[in-house]
Design a protein around this motif. Structure first.
Motif, PDB file in Angstrom:
ATOM      1  N   ALA A 182       0.816  -1.215   0.000  1.00  0.00           N
ATOM      2  CA  ALA A 182       0.000   0.000   0.000  1.00  0.00           C
ATOM      3  C   ALA A 182       0.846   1.260   0.000  1.00  0.00           C
ATOM      4  O   ALA A 182       1.893   1.326   0.653  1.00  0.00           O
ATOM      5  N   THR A 183       0.362   2.245  -0.730  1.00  0.00           N
ATOM      6  CA  THR A 183       0.931   3.589  -0.715  1.00  0.00           C
ATOM      7  C   THR A 183      -0.179   4.572  -0.383  1.00  0.00           C
ATOM      8  O   THR A 183      -1.265   4.496  -0.968  1.00  0.00           O
ATOM      9  N   ALA A 184       0.071   5.463   0.562  1.00  0.00           N
ATOM     10  CA  ALA A 184      -0.896   6.512   0.881  1.00  0.00           C
ATOM     11  C   ALA A 184      -0.843   7.563  -0.221  1.00  0.00           C
ATOM     12  O   ALA A 184       0.210   8.153  -0.479  1.00  0.00           O
ATOM     13  N   ASP A 185      -1.976   7.776  -0.892  1.00  0.00           N
ATOM     14  CA  ASP A 185      -2.016   8.671  -2.043  1.00  0.00           C
ATOM     15  C   ASP A 185      -3.116   9.716  -1.887  1.00  0.00           C
ATOM     16  O   ASP A 185      -3.861   9.718  -0.904  1.00  0.00           O
ATOM     17  N   VAL A 186      -3.209  10.585  -2.875  1.00  0.00           N
ATOM     18  CA  VAL A 186      -4.286  11.575  -2.935  1.00  0.00           C
ATOM     19  C   VAL A 186      -5.113  11.296  -4.179  1.00  0.00           C
ATOM     20  O   VAL A 186      -4.632  10.734  -5.163  1.00  0.00           O
ATOM     21  N   SER A 187      -6.373  11.697  -4.120  1.00  0.00           N
ATOM     22  CA  SER A 187      -7.307  11.408  -5.209  1.00  0.00           C
ATOM     23  C   SER A 187      -8.151  12.634  -5.496  1.00  0.00           C
ATOM     24  O   SER A 187      -8.683  13.259  -4.581  1.00  0.00           O
ATOM     25  N   LEU A 188      -8.242  12.978  -6.768  1.00  0.00           N
ATOM     26  CA  LEU A 188      -9.149  14.029  -7.242  1.00  0.00           C
ATOM     27  C   LEU A 188     -10.170  13.393  -8.172  1.00  0.00           C
ATOM     28  O   LEU A 188      -9.937  12.317  -8.731  1.00  0.00           O
ATOM     29  N   PRO A 189     -11.320  14.052  -8.380  1.00  0.00           N
ATOM     30  CA  PRO A 189     -12.338  13.462  -9.249  1.00  0.00           C
ATOM     31  C   PRO A 189     -11.829  13.235 -10.667  1.00  0.00           C
ATOM     32  O   PRO A 189     -11.095  14.064 -11.224  1.00  0.00           O
ATOM     33  N   TRP A 190     -12.241  12.106 -11.239  1.00  0.00           N
ATOM     34  CA  TRP A 190     -12.019  11.834 -12.648  1.00  0.00           C
ATOM     35  C   TRP A 190     -13.249  12.189 -13.478  1.00  0.00           C
ATOM     36  O   TRP A 190     -13.165  12.308 -14.694  1.00  0.00           O
ATOM     37  N   HIS A 191     -14.396  12.313 -12.824  1.00  0.00           N
ATOM     38  CA  HIS A 191     -15.621  12.664 -13.539  1.00  0.00           C
ATOM     39  C   HIS A 191     -15.760  14.182 -13.561  1.00  0.00           C
ATOM     40  O   HIS A 191     -15.311  14.875 -12.651  1.00  0.00           O
ATOM     41  N   HIS A 192     -16.392  14.694 -14.601  1.00  0.00           N
ATOM     42  CA  HIS A 192     -16.495  16.143 -14.744  1.00  0.00           C
ATOM     43  C   HIS A 192     -17.918  16.621 -14.981  1.00  0.00           C
ATOM     44  O   HIS A 192     -18.144  17.827 -15.129  1.00  0.00           O
ATOM     45  N   ALA A 193     -18.884  15.705 -15.010  1.00  0.00           N
ATOM     46  CA  ALA A 193     -20.240  16.099 -15.383  1.00  0.00           C
ATOM     47  C   ALA A 193     -21.270  15.427 -14.486  1.00  0.00           C
ATOM     48  O   ALA A 193     -20.988  14.435 -13.814  1.00  0.00           O
ATOM     49  N   VAL A 194     -22.463  16.000 -14.489  1.00  0.00           N
ATOM     50  CA  VAL A 194     -23.619  15.407 -13.819  1.00  0.00           C
ATOM     51  C   VAL A 194     -24.780  15.399 -14.812  1.00  0.00           C
ATOM     52  O   VAL A 194     -24.868  16.259 -15.693  1.00  0.00           O
ATOM     53  N   GLU A 195     -25.638  14.395 -14.667  1.00  0.00           N
ATOM     54  CA  GLU A 195     -26.835  14.370 -15.496  1.00  0.00           C
ATOM     55  C   GLU A 195     -27.762  15.503 -15.081  1.00  0.00           C
ATOM     56  O   GLU A 195     -27.924  15.787 -13.895  1.00  0.00           O
ATOM     57  N   ARG A 196     -28.367  16.159 -16.062  1.00  0.00           N
ATOM     58  CA  ARG A 196     -29.271  17.275 -15.783  1.00  0.00           C
ATOM     59  C   ARG A 196     -30.713  16.798 -15.856  1.00  0.00           C
ATOM     60  O   ARG A 196     -31.136  16.238 -16.873  1.00  0.00           O
ATOM     61  N   ALA A 197     -31.444  17.010 -14.775  1.00  0.00           N
ATOM     62  CA  ALA A 197     -32.832  16.555 -14.728  1.00  0.00           C
ATOM     63  C   ALA A 197     -33.739  17.424 -15.592  1.00  0.00           C
ATOM     64  O   ALA A 197     -34.740  16.949 -16.137  1.00  0.00           O
ATOM     65  N   GLU A 198     -33.363  18.700 -15.749  1.00  0.00           N
ATOM     66  CA  GLU A 198     -34.266  19.617 -16.425  1.00  0.00           C
ATOM     67  C   GLU A 198     -34.265  19.449 -17.946  1.00  0.00           C
ATOM     68  O   GLU A 198     -35.206  19.815 -18.628  1.00  0.00           O
ATOM     69  N   ARG A 207      -3.190  14.755 -16.793  1.00  0.00           N
ATOM     70  CA  ARG A 207      -1.841  15.042 -17.292  1.00  0.00           C
ATOM     71  C   ARG A 207      -0.787  14.883 -16.192  1.00  0.00           C
ATOM     72  O   ARG A 207       0.358  14.513 -16.468  1.00  0.00           O
ATOM     73  N   THR A 208      -1.160  15.135 -14.953  1.00  0.00           N
ATOM     74  CA  THR A 208      -0.175  15.186 -13.866  1.00  0.00           C
ATOM     75  C   THR A 208      -0.287  14.041 -12.866  1.00  0.00           C
ATOM     76  O   THR A 208       0.611  13.859 -12.045  1.00  0.00           O
ATOM     77  N   ARG A 209      -1.359  13.272 -12.919  1.00  0.00           N
ATOM     78  CA  ARG A 209      -1.620  12.270 -11.891  1.00  0.00           C
ATOM     79  C   ARG A 209      -0.488  11.254 -11.736  1.00  0.00           C
ATOM     80  O   ARG A 209      -0.124  10.869 -10.620  1.00  0.00           O
ATOM     81  N   SER A 210       0.110  10.797 -12.856  1.00  0.00           N
ATOM     82  CA  SER A 210       1.117   9.740 -12.774  1.00  0.00           C
ATOM     83  C   SER A 210       2.334  10.169 -11.959  1.00  0.00           C
ATOM     84  O   SER A 210       3.015   9.332 -11.367  1.00  0.00           O
ATOM     85  N   GLY A 211       2.608  11.475 -11.915  1.00  0.00           N
ATOM     86  CA  GLY A 211       3.730  11.957 -11.125  1.00  0.00           C
ATOM     87  C   GLY A 211       3.369  12.285  -9.694  1.00  0.00           C
ATOM     88  O   GLY A 211       4.251  12.556  -8.876  1.00  0.00           O
ATOM     89  N   ILE A 212       2.081  12.270  -9.385  1.00  0.00           N
ATOM     90  CA  ILE A 212       1.601  12.610  -8.039  1.00  0.00           C
ATOM     91  C   ILE A 212       1.155  11.357  -7.283  1.00  0.00           C
ATOM     92  O   ILE A 212       1.566  11.119  -6.146  1.00  0.00           O
ATOM     93  N   ALA A 213       0.328  10.560  -7.920  1.00  0.00           N
ATOM     94  CA  ALA A 213      -0.239   9.358  -7.296  1.00  0.00           C
ATOM     95  C   ALA A 213      -0.436   8.305  -8.376  1.00  0.00           C
ATOM     96  O   ALA A 213      -1.547   8.105  -8.863  1.00  0.00           O
ATOM     97  N   PRO A 214       0.646   7.615  -8.784  1.00  0.00           N
ATOM     98  CA  PRO A 214       0.522   6.618  -9.854  1.00  0.00           C
ATOM     99  C   PRO A 214      -0.528   5.573  -9.525  1.00  0.00           C
ATOM    100  O   PRO A 214      -0.659   5.133  -8.389  1.00  0.00           O
ATOM    101  N   GLU A 215      -1.294   5.176 -10.537  1.00  0.00           N
ATOM    102  CA  GLU A 215      -2.380   4.235 -10.309  1.00  0.00           C
ATOM    103  C   GLU A 215      -1.861   2.834 -10.041  1.00  0.00           C
ATOM    104  O   GLU A 215      -0.735   2.477 -10.415  1.00  0.00           O
ATOM    105  N   GLY A 216      -2.685   2.054  -9.380  1.00  0.00           N
ATOM    106  CA  GLY A 216      -2.420   0.642  -9.157  1.00  0.00           C
ATOM    107  C   GLY A 216      -3.686  -0.134  -9.456  1.00  0.00           C
ATOM    108  O   GLY A 216      -4.737   0.448  -9.719  1.00  0.00           O
TER     109      GLY A 216
END
Length: 294
Positions: free
Chosen positions: A157-173, A195-204
């Motif tokens: 295990a590596t302690a990492d940081v995570s930001l959202p990968w999703h950018h949208a929400v469904e609109r009900a209206e 663009r920067t994630r691999s240098g900050i918190a590489p995926e596993g």
């Protein structure tokens, strides 16, 4: 956001700023950061940090369960030693010890059934070894071959940081989707993170906590999982009560099955759980959603 998190996100903030995103937008997005634990086998990834963390569990291995737990209906994926996770690796109210066992079938079936399960085994619980193939009661050869291809071996295990990968929400209206509320530049911010994630918190291959990710992502995979859980409860395929409010749920774990299982290259498994169930340690109430792009 802790000072350590802020420091780790510096390359992301620099990239976002270089893309012309206003500082206020960058700071609001950065404030959504969550801690997570990235789990890798020795040799996974590009070698940067591989094998440096403590062993916290393993992919595969013997299936050890309490006598009163029925044979799971899905293949065994991994076991996690919660006491071995780095301190504050996630912001989830996980038990301080015991083992978390993850089960999943990395393929989509219907939108009204769970594709896996979670079992929590407290410290000191008597366990016995089970047949790891018991889920395949009809002895389907193709599925048996798939299960044999599941990854095996210790997980670090590596302690990492995570930001959202999703950018949208469904609109009900009206049909379609729009940017995340409060984040008009969300799509550009996700691109900067990519663009920067691999240098900050590489995926596993396995992640505990944080934000969900998958091959083709627009809206939050957790919201998709919640909608499936609601439909499953309505159809009688999963026990309620179930909240339809995504804020009542968290991502427990992600498994990028496509990293390991041939034929399922686009598959990602999401284990989600309602916050109140997690706090009460009702891990049998976790719901499993799978993204697959055949």
């Amino acid at each position: 956001m802790t000072p350590e998190m802020r420091d780790r996100l510096r390359p992301f903030r620099d990239e976002a700023t270089a893309r012309g995103i206003p500082a206020d937008d960058v700071e609001r997005w950065s404030a959504t950061v969550r801690p997570c634990a990235t789990l890798r086998r020795d040799g996974d990834g590009d070698g940067d940090g591989d094998g440096d963390g403590p062993v916290v569990g393993r992919f595969g291995g013997p299936l050890m369960l309490p006598a009163d737990i029925p044979d799971p209906s899905h293949p065994f994926v991994a076991s996690i030693d919660l006491a071995a996770l780095p301190a504050d690796a996630t912001d989830l109210p996980l038990p301080p010890d015991g083992r978390l066992l993850l089960f999943a079938f990395p393929e989509t079936a219907g939108d009204s059934e769970t594709m896996g399960s979670v079992v929590y085994v407290p410290v000191g619980t008597a366990v016995t070894e089970r047949d790891r193939d018991a889920w395949n009661s009809f002895d389907f050869e193709d599925y048996a071959a798939m299960f044999k291809a599941f990854p095996q071996g210790p997980l670090r295990a590596t302690a990492d940081v995570s930001l959202p990968w999703h950018h949208a929400v469904e609109r009900a209206e009206r049909p379609g989707s729009g940017p995340l509320p409060g984040h008009p530049r969300s799509e550009e911010l996700v691109a900067a993170w990519g663009r920067t994630r691999s240098g900050i918190a590489p995926e596993g291959p396995l992640q505990i906590g944080g934000y969900a990710d998958e091959e083709a992502i627009c809206t939050d995979p957790v919201s998709v999982a919640v909608s499936r859980a609601v439909r499953a409860a309505e159809a009688g395929g999963w026990d309620g009560p179930v909240s339809a409010d995504v804020s009542d749920w968290v991502l427990l774990a992600d498994w990028y099955a496509g990293m390991d299982v041939e034929g399922w290259e686009s598959s990602t498994v999401h284990w989600v759980i309602q916050r109140e169930d997690l706090a009460a340690r009702r891990f049998d109430r976790a719901f499993t959603s799978v993204f697959s792009n055949p």
